[in-house]
Scaffold this motif. Structure first.
Motif, PDB file in Angstrom:
ATOM      1  N   ARG A 271       0.829  -1.171  -0.093  1.00 20.93           N
ATOM      2  CA  ARG A 271       0.167  -0.068   0.116  1.00 20.93           C
ATOM      3  C   ARG A 271       0.906   1.229   0.164  1.00 20.93           C
ATOM      4  NH1 ARG A 271      -3.047   0.018   5.259  1.00 20.93           N
ATOM      5  NH2 ARG A 271      -1.229   1.218   5.884  1.00 20.93           N
ATOM      6  N   LEU A 272       1.707   1.204   0.746  1.00 23.85           N
ATOM      7  CA  LEU A 272       2.684   2.405   0.820  1.00 23.85           C
ATOM      8  C   LEU A 272       3.465   2.755  -0.349  1.00 23.85           C
ATOM      9  CD1 LEU A 272       4.170   2.094   4.496  1.00 23.85           C
ATOM     10  CD2 LEU A 272       2.446   3.761   3.640  1.00 23.85           C
ATOM     11  N   THR A 273       4.064   1.473  -1.129  1.00 23.17           N
ATOM     12  CA  THR A 273       4.614   1.602  -2.414  1.00 23.17           C
ATOM     13  C   THR A 273       3.916   2.020  -3.469  1.00 23.17           C
ATOM     14  OG1 THR A 273       5.839  -0.339  -1.313  1.00 23.17           O
ATOM     15  CG2 THR A 273       6.132   0.377  -3.703  1.00 23.17           C
ATOM     16  N   LEU A 274       2.613   1.394  -3.456  1.00 24.10           N
ATOM     17  CA  LEU A 274       1.822   1.648  -4.783  1.00 24.10           C
ATOM     18  C   LEU A 274       1.010   2.736  -4.628  1.00 24.10           C
ATOM     19  CD1 LEU A 274       1.494  -2.045  -5.759  1.00 24.10           C
ATOM     20  CD2 LEU A 274       3.074  -0.631  -6.655  1.00 24.10           C
ATOM     21  N   THR A 275       0.225   2.915  -3.662  1.00 30.08           N
ATOM     22  CA  THR A 275      -0.857   3.667  -3.473  1.00 30.08           C
ATOM     23  C   THR A 275      -0.686   5.091  -2.842  1.00 30.08           C
ATOM     24  OG1 THR A 275      -1.747   2.770  -1.530  1.00 30.08           O
ATOM     25  CG2 THR A 275      -2.437   1.927  -3.517  1.00 30.08           C
ATOM     26  N   ARG A 276      -1.501   6.135  -3.279  1.00 28.20           N
ATOM     27  CA  ARG A 276      -1.548   7.540  -2.826  1.00 28.20           C
ATOM     28  C   ARG A 276      -2.969   7.644  -2.226  1.00 28.20           C
ATOM     29  NH1 ARG A 276       3.509   7.201  -1.957  1.00 28.20           N
ATOM     30  NH2 ARG A 276       4.964   7.548  -3.444  1.00 28.20           N
ATOM     31  N   GLY A 277      -3.252   8.512  -1.323  1.00 31.26           N
ATOM     32  CA  GLY A 277      -4.489   9.073  -0.957  1.00 31.26           C
ATOM     33  C   GLY A 277      -5.143   8.131  -0.009  1.00 31.26           C
ATOM     34  N   LYS A 278      -6.063   8.708   0.964  1.00 33.55           N
ATOM     35  CA  LYS A 278      -6.978   8.180   1.887  1.00 33.55           C
ATOM     36  C   LYS A 278      -7.780   7.034   1.108  1.00 33.55           C
ATOM     37  CE  LYS A 278      -6.709  11.912   4.983  1.00 33.55           C
ATOM     38  NZ  LYS A 278      -7.142  12.933   5.861  1.00 33.55           N
ATOM     39  N   ALA A 279      -8.482   7.333   0.237  1.00 35.25           N
ATOM     40  CA  ALA A 279      -9.422   6.262  -0.485  1.00 35.25           C
ATOM     41  C   ALA A 279      -8.544   5.124  -0.699  1.00 35.25           C
ATOM     42  CB  ALA A 279      -9.960   6.975  -1.835  1.00 35.25           C
ATOM     43  N   ALA A 280      -7.547   5.022  -1.403  1.00 35.36           N
ATOM     44  CA  ALA A 280      -6.603   3.823  -1.463  1.00 35.36           C
ATOM     45  C   ALA A 280      -6.340   2.848  -0.165  1.00 35.36           C
ATOM     46  CB  ALA A 280      -5.369   4.325  -2.236  1.00 35.36           C
ATOM     47  N   VAL A 281      -6.077   3.689   0.820  1.00 31.45           N
ATOM     48  CA  VAL A 281      -5.707   3.064   2.064  1.00 31.45           C
ATOM     49  C   VAL A 281      -7.074   2.440   2.635  1.00 31.45           C
ATOM     50  CG1 VAL A 281      -4.944   3.786   4.443  1.00 31.45           C
ATOM     51  CG2 VAL A 281      -3.610   4.741   2.479  1.00 31.45           C
ATOM     52  N   PHE A 282      -8.107   3.062   2.401  1.00 28.17           N
ATOM     53  CA  PHE A 282      -9.429   2.621   2.911  1.00 28.17           C
ATOM     54  C   PHE A 282      -9.695   1.416   2.247  1.00 28.17           C
ATOM     55  CE2 PHE A 282     -13.761   2.129   2.432  1.00 28.17           C
ATOM     56  CZ  PHE A 282     -14.362   1.951   3.824  1.00 28.17           C
ATOM     57  N   VAL A 283      -9.524   1.316   0.777  1.00 26.97           N
ATOM     58  CA  VAL A 283      -9.851   0.304  -0.079  1.00 26.97           C
ATOM     59  C   VAL A 283      -8.917  -0.953   0.448  1.00 26.97           C
ATOM     60  CG1 VAL A 283      -9.756  -0.648  -2.291  1.00 26.97           C
ATOM     61  CG2 VAL A 283     -10.941   1.314  -1.902  1.00 26.97           C
ATOM     62  N   MET A 284      -7.444  -0.715   0.607  1.00 23.59           N
ATOM     63  CA  MET A 284      -6.602  -1.602   0.655  1.00 23.59           C
ATOM     64  C   MET A 284      -6.979  -2.379   2.070  1.00 23.59           C
ATOM     65  SD  MET A 284      -4.346  -2.440  -1.507  1.00 23.59           S
ATOM     66  CE  MET A 284      -2.858  -3.079  -0.635  1.00 23.59           C
ATOM     67  N   ASP A 285      -7.125  -1.464   3.146  1.00 24.27           N
ATOM     68  CA  ASP A 285      -7.606  -2.060   4.427  1.00 24.27           C
ATOM     69  C   ASP A 285      -8.591  -2.826   4.501  1.00 24.27           C
ATOM     70  OD1 ASP A 285      -5.411  -1.010   5.751  1.00 24.27           O
ATOM     71  OD2 ASP A 285      -6.599   0.687   6.542  1.00 24.27           O
ATOM     72  N   VAL A 286     -10.000  -2.397   3.860  1.00 23.60           N
ATOM     73  CA  VAL A 286     -11.169  -3.118   3.759  1.00 23.60           C
ATOM     74  C   VAL A 286     -10.668  -4.547   3.126  1.00 23.60           C
ATOM     75  CG1 VAL A 286     -13.430  -3.251   2.530  1.00 23.60           C
ATOM     76  CG2 VAL A 286     -12.737  -1.195   3.937  1.00 23.60           C
ATOM     77  N   LEU A 287      -9.849  -4.542   2.066  1.00 27.02           N
ATOM     78  CA  LEU A 287      -9.689  -5.805   1.537  1.00 27.02           C
ATOM     79  C   LEU A 287      -8.810  -6.719   2.385  1.00 27.02           C
ATOM     80  CD1 LEU A 287      -9.378  -7.331  -1.502  1.00 27.02           C
ATOM     81  CD2 LEU A 287      -7.369  -6.121  -1.614  1.00 27.02           C
ATOM     82  N   TYR A 288      -7.971  -6.216   2.898  1.00 31.17           N
ATOM     83  CA  TYR A 288      -7.303  -6.919   4.152  1.00 31.17           C
ATOM     84  C   TYR A 288      -8.091  -7.284   5.070  1.00 31.17           C
ATOM     85  CZ  TYR A 288      -4.599  -8.552   8.054  1.00 31.17           C
ATOM     86  OH  TYR A 288      -4.258  -9.195   8.958  1.00 31.17           O
ATOM     87  N   PHE A 289      -9.074  -6.839   5.501  1.00 33.04           N
ATOM     88  CA  PHE A 289      -9.759  -7.208   6.818  1.00 33.04           C
ATOM     89  C   PHE A 289     -10.979  -8.226   6.224  1.00 33.04           C
ATOM     90  CE2 PHE A 289      -8.249  -3.831   9.067  1.00 33.04           C
ATOM     91  CZ  PHE A 289      -7.911  -4.538  10.305  1.00 33.04           C
ATOM     92  N   LEU A 290     -11.509  -8.156   4.917  1.00 31.06           N
ATOM     93  CA  LEU A 290     -12.520  -9.245   4.150  1.00 31.06           C
ATOM     94  C   LEU A 290     -11.300 -10.424   4.081  1.00 31.06           C
ATOM     95  CD1 LEU A 290     -14.014  -7.270   1.483  1.00 31.06           C
ATOM     96  CD2 LEU A 290     -15.249  -8.271   3.533  1.00 31.06           C
TER      97      LEU A 290
END
Length: 155
Positions: free
Chosen positions: A34-53
């Protein structure tokens, strides 16, 4: 509901603790990506939701495989403790070093990109040179072609 012996419960608790620790490792991998590829709060949110799913599905499969699908509090507690112990010990260490890891990953991706794109750039350079040579000779050939076509039309 079948009775479970104390030794079996202890073994399951330790397995769930290890599984939670493993979930912490996977979370750090997600965090580095996430830190390598994404920028922005929306991407962090999506990655966190994906992880928790994915983690929820993995916990469900773990419970299904090792405890016949029975949800026991001590197993959930073991998973949570394993995750938290990883997160606040090794996870803190990984976070501290993640910037170095991220820089190394970015350098590696740039290197791979250069290696992959080098033949493409070489071919593009070759085609540009060929095109420049053709463009340089084209006006003279067109002039000769026009003159020959005028001669043919006059006959």
């Amino acid at each position: 509901m079948p009775e479970v012996a104390v030794a079996a419960q202890t073994r399951l608790f330790l397995m769930s603790f290890g599984f939670g620790f493993l979930l912490g490792v996977v979370y750090d991998l997600f965090r580095i990506v996430r830190l390598t590829l994404t920028r922005g709060k929306a991407a962090v949110f999506v990655m966190d939701v994906l992880y928790f799913l994915l983690a929820g599905i993995a916990v469900f499969i773990f419970m299904l495989a090792y405890n016949s699908g029975e949800i026991r509090f001590y197993l959930l507690l073991g998973i949570l403790l394993g995750f938290l112990i990883y997160y606040f010990t090794f996870g803190a260490f990984v976070l501290k070093w993640s910037n170095r890891i991220i820089r190394a990953l970015r350098r590696l991706t740039r290197l791979v990109g250069r290696i992959v794109w080098a033949p493409v750039r070489g071919m593009a350079r070759l085609f540009r040179r060929l095109g420049a040579g053709i463009r340089a000779k084209l006006p003279a050939r067109l002039k000769n072609f026009k003159m020959k076509s005028k001669i043919i039309l006059k006959q």
